[in-house]
Motif scaffolding. Structure first.
Motif, short mmCIF file in Angstrom:
data_model
loop_
_atom_site.label_atom_id
_atom_site.label_comp_id
_atom_site.label_asym_id
_atom_site.label_seq_id
_atom_site.Cartn_x
_atom_site.Cartn_y
_atom_site.Cartn_z
N MET A 108 32.25 42.05 28.50
CA MET A 108 31.30 42.29 29.59
C MET A 108 31.55 41.32 30.74
N ARG A 109 31.74 40.06 30.41
CA ARG A 109 31.92 39.03 31.43
C ARG A 109 33.26 39.18 32.14
N GLU A 110 34.29 39.54 31.38
CA GLU A 110 35.60 39.75 32.00
C GLU A 110 35.55 40.88 33.01
N ALA A 111 34.86 41.95 32.64
CA ALA A 111 34.74 43.09 33.56
C ALA A 111 33.96 42.70 34.81
N GLN A 112 32.93 41.89 34.64
CA GLN A 112 32.14 41.44 35.79
C GLN A 112 32.97 40.55 36.72
N ARG A 113 33.75 39.66 36.12
CA ARG A 113 34.61 38.79 36.95
C ARG A 113 35.61 39.63 37.71
N ALA A 114 36.16 40.65 37.05
CA ALA A 114 37.15 41.51 37.69
C ALA A 114 36.55 42.23 38.89
N ARG A 115 35.26 42.51 38.84
CA ARG A 115 34.58 43.18 39.96
C ARG A 115 34.04 42.18 40.99
N GLY A 116 34.32 40.89 40.74
CA GLY A 116 33.84 39.86 41.66
C GLY A 116 32.38 39.53 41.50
N GLU A 117 31.81 39.85 40.32
CA GLU A 117 30.40 39.61 40.07
C GLU A 117 30.21 38.33 39.25
#
Length: 468
Positions: A108-117
């Motif tokens: 979840m966190r990796e995906a958020q970082r990838a989206r700049g979140e």
């Protein structure tokens, strides 16, 4: 309202200067307002907490004379209380079970970082009106999360930093109990502060980001919100983060290094706080003057030389008998037996003006109780051809006179007059013979401290070396 402050260290290491300053300010605030000072040991980090660290905290507090009115309380002994409150929050809907696995959280966190979140829990298991939760996975033990408000702000007027505000949208749902049932740090702190009626929380500014979460939990529990004061960090002499290289050591290391507790307290008080231009003051004065309005929000800088200056001041003010006992302990640790003569209190009285620490005092006193062997090159440089006969003459005088400063001073003056010398020509080799050093207090006062027999023996022994 009765003031109730607390110092709440984690026993994962020694009590260092930053923690000691926090304890001092919390203690002084309670004393200033006639309140209660509580010691609380936050030992829920079972893997890193040790009995030795607990004892180091207690020893440091005791050495600094920061006496607490309640405690020490231990969080590990309060586990039933934390679990009781968690169950109440689950029942009221203020908390919920979350079955998201650590692997799912990482993804979840990796995906958020990838989206700049900003990485955060996405609320999968958060109950909401009309929301259908996923099926509970078999064999998975849930964590418990606090249901943080999703709107509005958390704001408080910090007693040091002023107005601080966080948006609730920046705060995700905090885990308050792990999968094994143990409560987390931020939750334990809240319940402790609530149960213990803490009115002012004085702590380091590394806790600023914890504060909005703790305030929200306190509000959910219907608890009174304490006032918060976050102290800025302490920098080293060179302006960088304090490290072992320049002061971030155990408070008890300052005892080992020869500092007086009253000097350390005085110095800590001035690290980020001031009362006009006052530099030197008693503990009683500090408690009378202390307030949180005059704590600077900027980082304080440690200054070793200033601490030494303060310590020298307190050494000069300290009774010689007390100093002698502390120096005696240090000498005995070196394996040196302190005899009845010379009088150790008289020795420290002579040297304390020029010593920065008790260890330096012990270094000066040591020469009076050991079989001294001055440096050969130093001795040779001082024993000039004209000094040798004068020293022999002086030894004869010393053997016959009353052993007191006026008579010793008169004998020295008579010998330098007889031999046509200037004082340093006789005083310097005499100092080296007696102490191994060229810099000492006045030579007549120095000689007086030694037993007559020791002075004669050291002169004779060292003159013999010159003639061999």
């Amino acid at each position: 309202m009765t003031v109730r402050t607390r110092f709440a260290p984690s026993p994962t290491g020694y009590l260092h200067i930053g923690g000691a300053r926090t304890a001092l300010f919390s203690w002084a605030y309670a004393r200033k307002h006639g309140g209660t000072f509580i010691l609380r040991i936050e030992d829920t980090d079972v893997e890193r907490s040790t009995p030795e660290a607990v004892q180091a905290i207690l020893d440091g507090m005791n050495w600094l004379k920061l006496n607490y009115d309640e405690g020490p309380y231990y969080q590990m002994q309060r586990m039933p209380r934390y679990k009781e409150v968690i169950q109440q929050m689950l029942a009221s809907g203020q908390a919920y079970n979350c079955y998201t696995s650590p692997a799912e959280l990482d993804a979840m966190r990796e995906a958020q970082r990838a989206r700049g979140e900003k990485p955060r829990y996405n609320g999968t298991w958060r109950p909401e009106s009309g929301k259908t939760l996923p099926p509970v996975p078999a064999g998975v033990k849930p964590v418990v999360r606090f249901k943080n408000p999703t709107e509005g702000v958390v704001a408080w007027k910090d007693m040091v930093k002023g107005d601080i505000e966080f948006s609730n949208t920046e705060l995700d749902d905090l885990i308050i109990a792990r999968a094994d049932g143990t409560p987390t740090y931020n939750f334990c702190v809240v319940v402790d502060d609530w149960d213990m009626g803490i009115t002012q929380v004085i702590r380091g500014d590394d806790h600023v980001n914890n504060t909005p979460r703790q305030i929200n939990i306190l509000k959910a529990l219907g608890a009174t919100i304490p006032s918060y004061a976050h102290l800025s960090m302490i920098l080293g002499d060179d302006g960088t983060k304090l490290s072992k290289r320049h002061g971030a050591v155990s408070v008890m290391q300052y005892d080992d290094d020869g500092y007086l507790p009253e000097a350390v307290i005085n110095y800590l008080a001035r690290l980020g706080w001031s009362h006009g231009d006052e530099e030197v003051f008693s503990v009683a004065q500090f408690c009378e003057w202390f307030d949180l309005d005059h704590i600077t929000p900027s980082a304080a800088q440690f200054n070793t030389e200033k601490l030494k200056w303060l310590n020298n001041h307190y050494l000069k003010q300290t009774d010689n008998t007390r100093l002698a006992e502390m120096v005696r302990t240090r000498l005995e640790k070196r394996g040196i037996t302190v005899g009845a003569t010379p009088d150790l209190s008289a020795v420290v009285g002579l040297y304390k003006e020029r010593a920065a620490t008790l260890n330096e005092l012990a270094d000066a006193a040591e020469m009076f109780f050991i079989d001294l062997h001055p440096d050969a090159a130093l001795l040779d440089a001082q024993l000039s051809a004209e000094a040798i006969p004068a020293l022999r003459d002086l030894a004869q005088q010393f053997a016959a006179i009353a052993w007191e400063t006026p008579a010793i001073s008169a004998a020295i003056k008579e010998v330098i007059g007889k031999h046509g010398l200037k004082m340093p020509k006789l005083a310097m080799p005499l100092r080296v013979m007696l102490t191994g050093q060229t810099q000492t207090p006045s030579v007549d006062a120095l000689v007086t401290l030694f037993p007559r027999a020791m002075v004669l023996e050291r002169i004779e022994k060292n003159l013999a070396k010159k003639t061999v």
